[in-house]
Design a protein around this motif. Structure first.
Motif, PDB file in Angstrom:
ATOM      1  N   TRP A  23      11.299   9.958   0.354  1.00 24.73           N
ATOM      2  CA  TRP A  23      11.241   8.680   1.065  1.00 24.73           C
ATOM      3  C   TRP A  23      10.121   8.677   2.100  1.00 24.73           C
ATOM      4  O   TRP A  23       9.569   7.616   2.433  1.00 24.73           O
ATOM      5  CB  TRP A  23      12.579   8.378   1.745  1.00 24.73           C
ATOM      6  N   ARG A  24       9.755   9.854   2.613  1.00 25.12           N
ATOM      7  CA  ARG A  24       8.707   9.918   3.634  1.00 25.12           C
ATOM      8  C   ARG A  24       7.357   9.458   3.082  1.00 25.12           C
ATOM      9  O   ARG A  24       6.492   9.014   3.827  1.00 25.12           O
ATOM     10  CB  ARG A  24       8.569  11.348   4.164  1.00 25.12           C
ATOM     11  N   PHE A  25       7.186   9.582   1.765  1.00 31.07           N
ATOM     12  CA  PHE A  25       5.915   9.211   1.135  1.00 31.07           C
ATOM     13  C   PHE A  25       5.971   7.811   0.512  1.00 31.07           C
ATOM     14  O   PHE A  25       5.015   7.044   0.628  1.00 31.07           O
ATOM     15  CB  PHE A  25       5.559  10.246   0.062  1.00 31.07           C
ATOM     16  N   ILE A  26       7.087   7.500  -0.138  1.00 33.14           N
ATOM     17  CA  ILE A  26       7.145   6.232  -0.870  1.00 33.14           C
ATOM     18  C   ILE A  26       7.464   5.051   0.035  1.00 33.14           C
ATOM     19  O   ILE A  26       7.384   3.903  -0.411  1.00 33.14           O
ATOM     20  CB  ILE A  26       8.179   6.305  -2.008  1.00 33.14           C
ATOM     21  N   ILE A  27       7.806   5.306   1.300  1.00 32.96           N
ATOM     22  CA  ILE A  27       8.120   4.192   2.197  1.00 32.96           C
ATOM     23  C   ILE A  27       6.867   3.446   2.632  1.00 32.96           C
ATOM     24  O   ILE A  27       6.927   2.274   3.008  1.00 32.96           O
ATOM     25  CB  ILE A  27       8.909   4.692   3.429  1.00 32.96           C
ATOM     26  N   TRP A  28       5.701   4.093   2.539  1.00 28.94           N
ATOM     27  CA  TRP A  28       4.477   3.459   3.027  1.00 28.94           C
ATOM     28  C   TRP A  28       4.054   2.235   2.223  1.00 28.94           C
ATOM     29  O   TRP A  28       3.654   1.218   2.801  1.00 28.94           O
ATOM     30  CB  TRP A  28       3.348   4.492   3.097  1.00 28.94           C
ATOM     31  N   PRO A  29       4.106   2.272   0.886  1.00 30.27           N
ATOM     32  CA  PRO A  29       3.838   1.022   0.158  1.00 30.27           C
ATOM     33  C   PRO A  29       4.795  -0.101   0.555  1.00 30.27           C
ATOM     34  O   PRO A  29       4.387  -1.265   0.612  1.00 30.27           O
ATOM     35  CB  PRO A  29       4.021   1.425  -1.313  1.00 30.27           C
ATOM     36  N   GLY A  30       6.059   0.258   0.834  1.00 25.98           N
ATOM     37  CA  GLY A  30       7.025  -0.752   1.270  1.00 25.98           C
ATOM     38  C   GLY A  30       6.651  -1.352   2.609  1.00 25.98           C
ATOM     39  O   GLY A  30       6.763  -2.564   2.820  1.00 25.98           O
ATOM     40  N   ILE A  31       6.193  -0.512   3.530  1.00 29.64           N
ATOM     41  CA  ILE A  31       5.787  -1.001   4.853  1.00 29.64           C
ATOM     42  C   ILE A  31       4.570  -1.915   4.727  1.00 29.64           C
ATOM     43  O   ILE A  31       4.506  -2.986   5.347  1.00 29.64           O
ATOM     44  CB  ILE A  31       5.495   0.187   5.788  1.00 29.64           C
ATOM     45  N   ILE A  32       3.603  -1.492   3.921  1.00 32.11           N
ATOM     46  CA  ILE A  32       2.395  -2.319   3.736  1.00 32.11           C
ATOM     47  C   ILE A  32       2.748  -3.643   3.070  1.00 32.11           C
ATOM     48  O   ILE A  32       2.252  -4.709   3.473  1.00 32.11           O
ATOM     49  CB  ILE A  32       1.354  -1.542   2.903  1.00 32.11           C
TER      50      ILE A  32
END
Length: 562
Positions: free
Chosen positions: A222-231
């Motif tokens: 989740w620490r890596f895949i959350i960034w596309p969600g934030i963007i």
């Protein structure tokens, strides 16, 4: 016979490269997840479940990978900015196709992951490697609860995304697809159940992610895949702010067959010919945004879109503005008669290209508030980068080329056509009233041509015509300067185009130097085809372009996607 699946997937270099990278990366993460679980000595007790736990761990890591990928092609504003510069590197115009490929992958790996976990939970209860029941893991622990929650959302999203349901009830697709927000929340919090741990009891903590990484040994993906969600979330907020900037619906015109033309004034809106936008009409729906191609040119003082009344939302819009079935039927009936210019009947002009302009002052209700979001990129933006452009529209799919033809007209007047030396425009319609959508524009563009060979208009009528119209055509066509159906100099052709024959003749003419004066067969000519319409026609055109490409002529093909 159409292009074979094997040839498309494995003999096309670009598609082959995609398949190797896409599916290869998925298999890599699956193998890595399997191996990491299998070789971790701290998880020796859990590894006693053997293949089911190794499979679930590998598939879970692939699902996390897809969870990060699936939002990337939906970053429309970022894609619009980088598209003109990096379109050679990746298929920016195929973002919806790529989104679907990731979705298919998620469906497959979700089945693998879920099946393996069901076996895991049964084996946990059977072996009592942990003092728990399968039902407890399923329905009382965060991992099981979020997992079933995400499966329910996937069922709703996947079923309503089917093209038949999406075309017949876009609202169902629109609303269920927004459940993706809750799906991503479930994905990011799925590991909080601490199923993968080196002790029998979970090691929970009071802060996010609610488990201790000392004893909970998940991948923490989740620490890596959350960034596309934030963007993506940030882009949606930006889009909402941008859409609320001052917008005014200046005119609303009704064309034959129920095509409405909305002309909107929004000073902050800048776009390129061939692009598209989203429209929202709060009086019809406060939440729904629908995609439409821009039909005006950047030089026009307004932004226009043409909307055909074929669905619930478009019909509701027609009723709201006073362009209901009675208005459309009267206008269509007048257009079907095929009258000459300036002829009047029941208050409606029966010329193909005429329309009814709705006057809000004469009605009980004013024009509705309209919000627009965009613009977004499309393949047809590249029309000025090729020597020969073939523009093909089917039905209402002609809309992107209205903007492009207008823009060509303006650039002709200023002498700024870039590499473009010739344009072939094909319009395929089922019925005669459909010609009225852009007949006025086509007349103006056709009349403005100093070089009659620069723009060639090819119009095809595919529906069988009645005896009355057939007689009318026969009477009016004899010795007439204009075609009786379209009132253009170019004659209407009946039936479906033979694309292989059309492209074959074009290739021969280019190679012989007859198509573009001054060219020679040893020079490579780029012919770009831009299509908007049904998939079966797209397949036929693409097959014709591939079959007729040669050392002297490079035919390219691009299809409009929303």
């Amino acid at each position: 016979m159409g292009e074979s699946w094997f040839r498309r997937e494995f003999l096309t270099p670009r598609r082959l490269a995609f398949n190797v990278l896409f599916y290869g990366s998925h298999l890599f993460w699956f193998a890595y997840g399997w191996h990491s679980q299998y070789t971790n000595q701290k998880l020796a007790a859990l590894n006693g479940l053997k293949f089911s736990v190794w499979t679930s761990r590998g598939a879970g890591l692939v699902l996390a990978y897809d969870g990060g990928l699936i939002l990337l092609p939906m970053l429309r504003n970022i894609i619009r900015i980088i598209r003109p510069k990096l379109t050679w590197l990746f298929p920016a115009d195929e973002n919806i196709w790529f989104h679907r490929q990731v979705a298919y992958s998620m469906a497959f790996w979700a089945m693998v992951h879920t099946t393996a976990h069901y076996v895991n939970f049964i084996n946990v209860e059977r072996t009592q490697v942990r003092p728990q029941l399968a039902l407890q893991i399923h329905y009382t622990q965060p991992g099981g609860i979020t997992g079933h929650f995400m499966l329910l959302i996937m069922v709703l999203m996947y079923t309503t995304a089917h093209h038949k349901i999406r075309n017949q009830c876009f609202e169902a697709f629109w609303y269920t697809h927004h459940l993706a927000f809750f799906f991503m929340i479930g994905l990011y919090s799925h590991a909080t159940g601490c199923f993968v741990r080196d002790s029998a009891n979970p090691d929970y903590i009071s802060t996010f992610p609610f488990y201790s990484t000392e004893h909970c040994l998940g991948y923490e993906s989740w620490r890596f895949i959350i960034w596309p969600g934030i963007i993506y979330f940030g882009e949606r907020v930006y889009r909402e702010i941008r859409a609320r900037r001052a917008t005014r619906l200046s005119k609303l015109l009704v064309h034959p067959s129920g095509a409405m033309e909305l002309r909107v004034v929004k000073p902050s809106f800048k776009y390129t010919a061939g692009q598209w936008l989203f429209i929202q009409v709060p009086d019809v729906s406060r939440w729904q945004w629908h995609p439409f191609t821009i039909t005006s040119a950047p030089e026009d003082p307004y932004v226009s879109v043409h909307i055909r009344q074929v669905g619930d939302w478009t019909q509701a819009l027609g009723e709201r503005v006073g362009a209901g079935p009675s208005v459309v039927a009267a206008l269509t009936q007048a257009a079907m008669k095929g009258g000459e210019k300036d002829e009047k009947d029941n208050g409606f002009s029966v010329s193909r290209g005429d329309f009814v302009e709705l006057d809000p002052a004469s009605g009980q209700r004013s024009l509705p508030v309209v919000r627009i979001d965009g613009p977004y990129g499309a393949p047809a933006e590249d029309v000025f980068n090729v020597e020969i452009a073939v523009l093909v529209g089917a039905g209402i799919g002609v809309t992107p080329f209205a903007s492009i033809l207008k823009h060509i007209w303006y650039r002709q007047r200023s002498g700024k056509l870039g590499s473009l030396r010739r344009v072939e425009f094909f319009w395929i319609c089922r019925d005669a009233p459909s010609f009225g959508w852009f007949q006025s524009l086509l007349q103006e563009v056709e009349a403005a041509q100093a070089d009659p060979n620069f723009l060639r208009i090819n119009i095809y009528l595919t529906q069988k015509i009645g005896d009355d119209m057939l007689w009318n055509i026969a009477v009016n066509d004899a010795g007439a300067e204009y075609d009786p159906l379209t009132l253009l100099r170019s004659r209407t052709m009946f039936g479906r185009p033979d694309w292989k024959s059309i492209y074959g003749r074009m290739r021969q003419a280019i190679e012989s130097g007859q198509y573009i004066p001054g060219t020679h067969s040893q020079l490579k000519t780029t012919v770009g085809t831009y299509f908007c319409g049904p998939t079966p026609i797209a397949r036929a055109i693409k097959e014709a372009t591939l079959e007729n490409s040669s050392a002297a002529v490079n035919f390219t093909f691009a299809k409009e996607h929303f």
